[in-house]
Scaffold this active site. Structure first.
Site, PDB file in Angstrom:
ATOM      1  N   LYS A 192       0.887  -1.177   0.000  1.00  0.00           N
ATOM      2  CA  LYS A 192       0.000   0.000   0.000  1.00  0.00           C
ATOM      3  C   LYS A 192       0.913   1.211   0.000  1.00  0.00           C
ATOM      4  CE  LYS A 192      -1.867   3.004   1.835  1.00  0.00           C
ATOM      5  NZ  LYS A 192      -1.581   4.389   1.377  1.00  0.00           N
ATOM      6  N   GLU A 267       9.177   1.375  11.231  1.00  0.00           N
ATOM      7  CA  GLU A 267      10.246   2.372  11.044  1.00  0.00           C
ATOM      8  C   GLU A 267       9.554   3.725  11.041  1.00  0.00           C
ATOM      9  OE1 GLU A 267      12.507   1.126   7.597  1.00  0.00           O
ATOM     10  OE2 GLU A 267      13.367  -0.529   8.732  1.00  0.00           O
ATOM     11  N   CYS A 301      14.006  10.497   7.032  1.00  0.00           N
ATOM     12  CA  CYS A 301      13.756  10.077   8.413  1.00  0.00           C
ATOM     13  C   CYS A 301      15.015  10.210   9.266  1.00  0.00           C
ATOM     14  CB  CYS A 301      13.243   8.646   8.451  1.00  0.00           C
ATOM     15  SG  CYS A 301      14.347   7.484   7.650  1.00  0.00           S
ATOM     16  N   GLU A 400       9.431  16.482  14.821  1.00  0.00           N
ATOM     17  CA  GLU A 400       9.937  16.249  13.463  1.00  0.00           C
ATOM     18  C   GLU A 400       9.288  17.239  12.497  1.00  0.00           C
ATOM     19  OE1 GLU A 400       8.729  12.591  11.445  1.00  0.00           O
ATOM     20  OE2 GLU A 400      10.785  12.338  10.779  1.00  0.00           O
TER      21      GLU A 400
HETATM   22  P1  NAD Z   1       2.299   8.522   7.258  1.00  0.00           P
HETATM   23  O1  NAD Z   1       2.371   7.805   8.553  1.00  0.00           O
HETATM   24  O2  NAD Z   1       1.347   9.657   7.118  1.00  0.00           O
HETATM   25  O3  NAD Z   1       1.933   7.525   6.068  1.00  0.00           O
HETATM   26  C1  NAD Z   1       2.727   6.400   5.792  1.00  0.00           C
HETATM   27  C2  NAD Z   1       1.868   5.352   5.134  1.00  0.00           C
HETATM   28  O4  NAD Z   1       0.890   4.909   6.077  1.00  0.00           O
HETATM   29  C3  NAD Z   1       1.094   5.837   3.917  1.00  0.00           C
HETATM   30  O5  NAD Z   1       1.061   4.816   2.955  1.00  0.00           O
HETATM   31  C4  NAD Z   1      -0.277   6.084   4.475  1.00  0.00           C
HETATM   32  O6  NAD Z   1      -1.306   5.997   3.502  1.00  0.00           O
HETATM   33  C5  NAD Z   1      -0.387   4.965   5.482  1.00  0.00           C
HETATM   34  N1  NAD Z   1      -1.373   5.182   6.541  1.00  0.00           N
HETATM   35  C6  NAD Z   1      -1.780   6.358   7.098  1.00  0.00           C
HETATM   36  N2  NAD Z   1      -2.721   6.129   8.038  1.00  0.00           N
HETATM   37  C7  NAD Z   1      -2.893   4.779   8.095  1.00  0.00           C
HETATM   38  C8  NAD Z   1      -3.723   3.928   8.872  1.00  0.00           C
HETATM   39  N3  NAD Z   1      -4.553   4.412   9.795  1.00  0.00           N
HETATM   40  N4  NAD Z   1      -3.643   2.593   8.674  1.00  0.00           N
HETATM   41  C9  NAD Z   1      -2.795   2.077   7.755  1.00  0.00           C
HETATM   42  N5  NAD Z   1      -1.996   2.855   6.979  1.00  0.00           N
HETATM   43  C10 NAD Z   1      -2.040   4.184   7.155  1.00  0.00           C
HETATM   44  O7  NAD Z   1       3.796   8.970   6.940  1.00  0.00           O
HETATM   45  P2  NAD Z   1       4.289   9.875   5.740  1.00  0.00           P
HETATM   46  O8  NAD Z   1       3.852  11.283   6.016  1.00  0.00           O
HETATM   47  O9  NAD Z   1       3.915   9.218   4.464  1.00  0.00           O
HETATM   48  O10 NAD Z   1       5.867   9.755   5.868  1.00  0.00           O
HETATM   49  C11 NAD Z   1       6.649  10.592   6.645  1.00  0.00           C
HETATM   50  C12 NAD Z   1       7.023   9.918   7.948  1.00  0.00           C
HETATM   51  O11 NAD Z   1       7.691   8.684   7.681  1.00  0.00           O
HETATM   52  C13 NAD Z   1       7.989  10.732   8.769  1.00  0.00           C
HETATM   53  O12 NAD Z   1       7.602  10.693  10.110  1.00  0.00           O
HETATM   54  C14 NAD Z   1       9.314   9.990   8.580  1.00  0.00           C
HETATM   55  O13 NAD Z   1      10.260  10.166   9.604  1.00  0.00           O
HETATM   56  C15 NAD Z   1       8.855   8.587   8.491  1.00  0.00           C
HETATM   57  N6  NAD Z   1       9.881   7.760   7.855  1.00  0.00           N
HETATM   58  C16 NAD Z   1      10.570   6.879   8.634  1.00  0.00           C
HETATM   59  C17 NAD Z   1      11.590   6.102   8.083  1.00  0.00           C
HETATM   60  C18 NAD Z   1      12.364   5.129   8.924  1.00  0.00           C
HETATM   61  O14 NAD Z   1      13.036   4.273   8.350  1.00  0.00           O
HETATM   62  N7  NAD Z   1      12.320   5.202  10.236  1.00  0.00           N
HETATM   63  C19 NAD Z   1      11.877   6.219   6.728  1.00  0.00           C
HETATM   64  C20 NAD Z   1      11.149   7.142   5.965  1.00  0.00           C
HETATM   65  C21 NAD Z   1      10.136   7.897   6.541  1.00  0.00           C
END
Ligand code: NAD
Length: 509
Positions: A192, A267, A301, A400
């Site tokens: 997804k 992550e 991240c 963040e």
């Molecule tokens: P997000 O949490 O908004 O979304 C990530 C994914 O989760 C998307 O595909 C989204 O559609 C899905 N999602 C959202 N709500 C959901 C739910 N209730 N149930 C299931 N899936 C759901 O994150 P983002 O804004 O896309 O990405 C940025 C974040 O990701 C930042 O906090 C960043 O630090 C983190 N990140 C972490 C790493 C790591 O390796 N630790 C790497 C890259 C990004």
């Protein structure tokens, strides 16, 4: 879809990128959603629509999970020898390399990634498949001799159907980091992708079909997190969820998957400190600091977003960082000269600008950036921004921002440096700059983060465990650690002779 050429030194142009409707990929076929709902993905450089995307719902997730389940229960994939699966994964790697320009063009358009950085990310995506193909063929269990009575041993088995949920910041690289070990282990999956960055996931699905991955092994359901993502997490046919995204989303996922008792790898977010002592090599530290916050448009991240500098060096180093930041080339992602592209969406841009307002209100001193580049009227651009004298109480110090925004704070001694470094809920990465080898280890070990780099920017070897402490994640992926998550470890206890078995229900003599 046609796009205006945007000028500059372009080898691949936005208008040369071909984009069709973004459909789900289920059981080896592209399909529209069951309820025909769609949404648009936008070009962050202009905020104009690029393509229509299928907005998946529970029925699409059901179909994808059913296909993945059939492929797992009845198909060849989990039953193939690891070397046979590895051969397919190597074909995926080779095809990504051959078609790299397509992937690069799509992601520059969809995410605004500067093209030179995107080349590295596409190469890494291919490497993920080659690398995990190699690890799976070398994976072995353990054997335990129990005197002469038993031989106990362990084997790895695939877990089943995996739900892979990915963010928008580096979609191709981050999704392949999950897909490659997941499939190498013999699982099947439903990806997804993030709703703000769907393009390379669809392209990868087409490539999977081309290289002959059996139908149902890799499926993609597009759509919003709260609908498609939530349906995947709650689905009883899904055994494990590998999620990369925000910390708050991770909590929601854990709660939503609890009833069906899933295995998770998380992550999550970061607010990583860069701790610079006055005995460092200042030129190398300067390069590392600037690279670590302003690459990937600051949406990384492991961004080193909190600069902590020992007092004697503070003014000079922070001044030098700001000078570099002012010279960072902000612009068209397709321009070879661009170092910083746009932020992903207008709403994320506004969120980042909100942090800049709070930083001003909380007394921080703006040294560079702080606004869109002069003359840029469209797109979500922001200049490389540096704030000095940011206090540990400020929101911009603890939370963040996920944009090209660096805060700088002075410290006096090692204890204060460690205290400041740990003064956040996150614990993903940390960077320490010092030439004192003992101090480097001491400080590195005292910081509560899953990853620490000493005298380096983020340079990763795929064998090492990757993951965060505290609110930055649960579990580790990378090298054989990925297979701790994507495999079941089964232990077999084999009797070698006639050991004693206590006898119940036998009348005593
Ligand atoms: P997000 O949490 O908004 O979304 C990530 C994914 O989760 C998307 O595909 C989204 O559609 C899905 N999602 C959202 N709500 C959901 C739910 N209730 N149930 C299931 N899936 C759901 O994150 P983002 O804004 O896309 O990405 C940025 C974040 O990701 C930042 O906090 C960043 O630090 C983190 N990140 C972490 C790493 C790591 O390796 N630790 C790497 C890259 C990004």
């Amino acid at each position: 879809m046609s796009h205006e050429p945007r000028g500059g030194a372009l080898t691949l142009t936005a208008d040369a990128v071909k984009v069709g409707p973004q459909l789900h990929f289920i059981d080896g076929d592209f399909r529209a959603g069951r309820d025909q709902q769609t949404f648009e993905t936008l070009d962050p450089s202009t905020n104009r629509p690029i393509a229509m995307v299928a907005a998946g719902g529970p029925a699409d997730v059901d179909a994808a999970v059913a296909a993945a389940r059939r492929a797992f229960d009845e198909g060849p994939w989990p039953r193939m020898k690891p070397a046979e699966r590895a051969a397919v994964l190597r074909r995926v790697a080779a095809a990504i390399r051959e078609q790299a320009d397509d992937f690069i063009g799509l992601e520059c358009l969809d995410v605004g990634m500067p093209i030179r950085q995107m080349r590295g990310l596409a190469a890494r995506a291919a490497e993920n498949f080659d690398y995990f193909a190699e690890v799976i063929t070398a994976l072995h269990g353990d054997a335990y001799q129990v005197g002469g009575e038993f031989l106990n041993y362990t084997i790895h088995k695939p877990v089943g159907v995996a739900g892979l949920i990915t963010p928008w910041n580096a979609p191709l690289m981050l999704s392949t980091w999950k897909i490659a070990p997941c499939l190498a282990a013999g699982n099947t999956c439903v990806l997804k992708p993030a709703e703000w960055s769907p393009l390379t996931a669809t392209r990868l699905a087409a490539l999977m079909a081309e290289v002959g991955l059996p139908p149902g092994v890799f499926n993609v359901v597009h759509g919003f997190g709260e609908r498609a993502g939530a349906a995947l997490v709650a689905h009883p046919g899904v055994n494990l969820i590998s999620f990369t995204g925000e910390t708050t989303t991770g909590s929601a996922i854990m709660a939503n998957g609890a009833a069906t008792l899933k295995r998770y790898s998380f992550e999550l977010g970061g607010k990583s400190p860069v701790v610079v002592f006055d005995d460092c090599d200042p030129e190398r530290a300067l390069d590392g600091i600037v690279y670590q916050i302003f690459t990937l448009n600051g949406q990384r991240c492991t961004a080193g977003s909190r600069l902590l500098v020992q007092e004697p060096l503070y003014e000079e180093l922070v001044g030098a960082v700001a000078e570099r930041a002012r010279d960072i080339r902000v612009g068209d992602p397709f321009d070879e000269a661009t170092e910083l592209g746009p932020l992903i969406r207008p709403e994320h841009h506004s969120r980042v600008l909100g942090y800049l307002d709070w930083a001003h209100q909380q007394g921080a001193r703006l040294l560079a950036g702080g606004s869109p580049p002069p003359g840029r009227v469209e797109g979500n651009f922001l200049e490389a921004t540096v704030f000095a004298d940011v206090t540990p109480e400020a929101r911009v110090f603890r939370e963040e921002v996920f944009g090209p925004v660096l805060t700088a704070t002075p410290f006096r001694d090692e204890d204060e440096a460690v205290r400041l470094a740990n003064a956040t809920d996150y614990g993903l990465a940390a960077y320490v700059w010092t030439q004192d080898v003992q101090r480097a280890h001491r400080v590195g070990q005292a910081i509560d983060s899953g990853l620490v780099w000493i005298n380096s920017q983020n340079v990763r070897d795929l064998r090492t465990p990757f993951g965060g402490m505290k609110a930055s994640g649960i579990g580790r992926e990378g090298g054989h650690y990925s297979f701790e998550f994507y495999c079941e470890r089964q232990t077999l206890h084999v009797a070698l002779g006639e050991h004693s078995i206590p006898r119940l229900g036998v009348a005593s003599a």
